[in-house]
Design an enzyme around this catalytic site. Structure first.
Site, mmCIF file in Angstrom:
data_model
loop_
_atom_site.group_PDB
_atom_site.id
_atom_site.type_symbol
_atom_site.label_atom_id
_atom_site.label_comp_id
_atom_site.label_asym_id
_atom_site.label_seq_id
_atom_site.Cartn_x
_atom_site.Cartn_y
_atom_site.Cartn_z
ATOM 1 N N ALA A 246 46.071 40.392 48.877
ATOM 2 C CA ALA A 246 45.894 39.281 49.825
ATOM 3 C C ALA A 246 47.222 38.716 50.336
ATOM 4 C CB ALA A 246 45.060 38.178 49.178
ATOM 5 N N LYS B 251 39.113 51.203 40.807
ATOM 6 C CA LYS B 251 40.587 51.137 40.852
ATOM 7 C C LYS B 251 41.067 49.943 40.027
ATOM 8 C CE LYS B 251 41.128 47.470 43.692
ATOM 9 N NZ LYS B 251 41.930 46.264 43.434
HETATM 10 N N1 LIG Z 1 42.860 38.544 46.179
HETATM 11 C C1 LIG Z 1 42.967 39.770 46.665
HETATM 12 O O1 LIG Z 1 44.063 40.322 46.840
HETATM 13 C C2 LIG Z 1 41.704 40.539 46.989
HETATM 14 C C3 LIG Z 1 41.764 41.581 47.917
HETATM 15 C C4 LIG Z 1 40.600 42.299 48.199
HETATM 16 C C5 LIG Z 1 39.409 41.953 47.585
HETATM 17 N N2 LIG Z 1 39.393 40.920 46.704
HETATM 18 C C6 LIG Z 1 38.092 40.581 46.112
HETATM 19 O O2 LIG Z 1 37.676 39.323 46.676
HETATM 20 C C7 LIG Z 1 36.741 38.719 45.789
HETATM 21 C C8 LIG Z 1 37.110 37.257 45.684
HETATM 22 O O3 LIG Z 1 38.251 37.209 44.914
HETATM 23 P P1 LIG Z 1 39.581 36.359 45.258
HETATM 24 O O4 LIG Z 1 40.714 37.285 45.119
HETATM 25 O O5 LIG Z 1 39.439 35.578 46.517
HETATM 26 O O6 LIG Z 1 39.525 35.391 43.987
HETATM 27 P P2 LIG Z 1 40.235 33.994 43.785
HETATM 28 O O7 LIG Z 1 40.227 33.772 42.324
HETATM 29 O O8 LIG Z 1 41.487 33.977 44.558
HETATM 30 O O9 LIG Z 1 39.219 32.946 44.498
HETATM 31 C C9 LIG Z 1 37.903 32.871 44.043
HETATM 32 C C10 LIG Z 1 37.255 31.741 44.829
HETATM 33 O O10 LIG Z 1 35.901 31.653 44.429
HETATM 34 C C11 LIG Z 1 35.627 30.300 44.091
HETATM 35 N N3 LIG Z 1 34.558 30.291 43.098
HETATM 36 C C12 LIG Z 1 34.672 30.396 41.756
HETATM 37 N N4 LIG Z 1 33.443 30.315 41.198
HETATM 38 C C13 LIG Z 1 32.559 30.169 42.222
HETATM 39 C C14 LIG Z 1 31.155 30.027 42.310
HETATM 40 N N5 LIG Z 1 30.391 30.036 41.210
HETATM 41 N N6 LIG Z 1 30.597 29.902 43.529
HETATM 42 C C15 LIG Z 1 31.348 29.897 44.637
HETATM 43 N N7 LIG Z 1 32.696 30.016 44.649
HETATM 44 C C16 LIG Z 1 33.276 30.154 43.435
HETATM 45 C C17 LIG Z 1 36.941 29.726 43.570
HETATM 46 O O11 LIG Z 1 36.917 28.325 43.679
HETATM 47 C C18 LIG Z 1 37.915 30.384 44.536
HETATM 48 O O12 LIG Z 1 37.997 29.635 45.725
HETATM 49 C C19 LIG Z 1 36.843 39.498 44.466
HETATM 50 O O13 LIG Z 1 35.721 40.344 44.314
HETATM 51 C C20 LIG Z 1 38.102 40.349 44.648
HETATM 52 O O14 LIG Z 1 38.033 41.576 43.935
HETATM 53 C C21 LIG Z 1 40.487 40.215 46.376
HETATM 54 O O1 LIG Z 2 44.480 41.446 42.559
HETATM 55 P P1 LIG Z 2 43.499 42.582 42.372
HETATM 56 O O2 LIG Z 2 43.831 43.458 41.201
HETATM 57 O O3 LIG Z 2 42.073 42.072 42.369
HETATM 58 O O4 LIG Z 2 43.656 43.525 43.655
HETATM 59 C C1 LIG Z 2 43.570 42.924 44.906
HETATM 60 C C2 LIG Z 2 43.014 43.925 45.902
HETATM 61 O O5 LIG Z 2 41.762 44.422 45.484
HETATM 62 C C3 LIG Z 2 43.970 45.054 46.173
HETATM 63 O O6 LIG Z 2 43.411 45.916 47.150
#
Ligand SMILES: NC(=O)c1ccc[n+]([C@@H]2O[C@H](COP(=O)([O-])OP(=O)(O)OC[C@H]3O[C@@H](n4cnc5c(N)ncnc54)[C@H](O)[C@@H]3O)[C@@H](O)[C@H]2O)c1
Ligand SMILES: O=P(O)(O)OC[C@H](O)CO
Length: 378
Positions: free
Chosen positions: A151, A202
């Site tokens: 992100a 992954k």
């Molecule tokens: N962060 C990255 O780089 C990235 C990139 C690609 C995909 N993802 C995926 O995105 C998804 C979200 O993850 P993230 O990285 O944003 O996580 P994060 O921990 O950064 O944020 C999670 C968010 O969800 C909220 N949350 C927690 N419990 C909740 C609930 N019960 N109901 C609603 N909201 C709730 C939190 O307050 C927070 O705002 C995950 O599946 C992750 O694998 C993340």
């Molecule tokens: O921070 P991670 O390990 O959840 O990885 C973030 C994204 O999924 C990378 O593509």
């Protein structure tokens, strides 16, 4: 050269459920591509910071969000008139959120796009399956986005790509046209299973790489685990209905490289803490963001057992998480494997004695027995 700020998806009204690091970053991606973006944040104060200060200082420190991005803690406002709805909450919270918002999500035909990379711990279902099951919606309405998408790098407008998968080519194309700007390019495919499992699996290999890092091993060990890890990922995904080539693309190899190489990865970071000797509960306490791999290990190993797939690296991750293995013993192979030299199989043909063929027949029989739906629900 002034970067183009609009794409064919310009003006599309989008809603993002979840204002964490990825939901907020994806909102920036969409807004920078010309879409109208309204985010739903659980906490009113976060919605206010995003809407007024154009910041999300907890998850994206130092990043200025587009002036056009809006946020609210009222779900009705977030979803009002949305033409595309993106879900970005922790995987283990998805079903409860869908139950809460079901009436609003079923009162529209807008495509629903999962940005999540987990499987539901209690059922082993992928996120698209949870969406289809909980909303009882047409699978052609559902898409998933995945790929090398750390992100913070994307929020800083460093160029990358993603893949949008849907069983409907039309849905995938429409989302890809919207999720596109001068630093973010979306490709498309129709292999939802492969795209989702790439993003889930992954994470597990990245935890293993983090463990190796925490233990202090070097690049040979990491390269061996990444290479054998891709074989495990592909074996598992193909056995569960994916196309092999998807795991060699952005959602598989691409995301595996990014996640295993980057200290920004939460899964990698969790693994590193494990390798340094912290116990699972301590690791969870120290993680202030979501590390999906920690909750996916058990359901994935259950699915691997059911589909007769051997995943020695993921098994070792489970053993370290359970405190049943010293992290310093982690290797690209189970040390309990027998001493018979193993062919370095990287393709997924009949080299395993027709196992792939047998599994294909088994899947066909399962589909027949389940009334035409796959063993995994479709
Ligand atoms: N962060 C990255 O780089 C990235 C990139 C690609 C995909 N993802 C995926 O995105 C998804 C979200 O993850 P993230 O990285 O944003 O996580 P994060 O921990 O950064 O944020 C999670 C968010 O969800 C909220 N949350 C927690 N419990 C909740 C609930 N019960 N109901 C609603 N909201 C709730 C939190 O307050 C927070 O705002 C995950 O599946 C992750 O694998 C993340
Ligand atoms: O921070 P991670 O390990 O959840 O990885 C973030 C994204 O999924 C990378 O593509």
């Amino acid at each position: 050269m002034t970067p183009r700020r609009t794409t064919a998806g310009a003006g599309t009204r989008t809603a993002i459920i979840g204002a964490g690091s990825w939901g907020t970053t994806f909102g920036k991606v969409l807004a920078d591509g010309g879409a109208q973006v309204t985010m739903w944040a659980r906490r009113p104060e976060l919605a206010q910071e995003i809407s007024e200060a154009k910041r999300n200082s907890k998850y994206l420190p130092g990043v200025n969000l587009p002036r056009t991005i809006a946020a609210t803690h009222e779900i009705e406002r977030a979803l009002d008139g949305a033409e595309q709805i993106y879900l970005s909450v922790p995987s283990q919270t998805l079903r409860d959120n869908l139950k809460t918002f079901r009436a609003l999500l079923t009162s529209t035909n807008a495509p629903i796009i999962s940005l999540m990379k987990g499987v539901e711990r209690s059922t082993g279902l992928r996120m698209s399956q949870v969406i289809e099951q909980e909303l009882e919606c047409d699978p052609m309405r559902v898409a998933v986005a995945s790929g090398p998408n750390l992100a913070l790098e994307i929020a800083r407008e460093q160029p990358t790509a993603a893949v949008i998968a849907s069983r409907s080519q039309e849905t995938a194309d429409a989302v890809a046209r919207t999720a596109r700007n001068h630093y973010f390019r979306s490709f498309v495919n129709t292999d939802v299973i492969g795209t989702e499992f790439g993003g889930v699996l992954k994470n597990l290999i990245a935890v293993a790489i983090g463990i190796v890092d925490g233990v202090g091993y070097g690049e040979n060990t990491k390269a061996s685990i990444i290479t054998r890890g891709l074989v495990e990922m592909t074996d598992f995904a193909v056995a569960n209905g994916a196309r092999q080539e998807t795991l060699q693309g952005l959602a598989g190899l691409g995301d595996l490289i990014a996640t295993c190489q980057s200290p920004l990865s939460r899964n990698n970071t969790a693994g590193r803490l494990l390798g340094q000797g912290y116990g699972f509960q301590d690791v969870v306490k120290q993680m202030n963001q979501t590390a999906e791999g920690l909750a996916s290990v058990t359901p994935i190993l259950q699915l691997a057992h059911e589909s007769d797939v051997h995943m020695p690296i993921v098994e070792q991750v489970k053993m370290v998480l359970d405190g049943r293995m010293d992290p310093r013993r982690i290797a690209p192979h189970l040390t309990t494997d027998d001493d018979t030299p193993q062919e370095e199989r990287t393709n997924h043909g009949a080299a395993d004695g027709g196992g792939a063929l047998r599994r294909a027949f088994q899947r066909a029989f399962d589909q027949f027995r389940n009334g035409g739906r796959g063993a995994g629900g479709h």
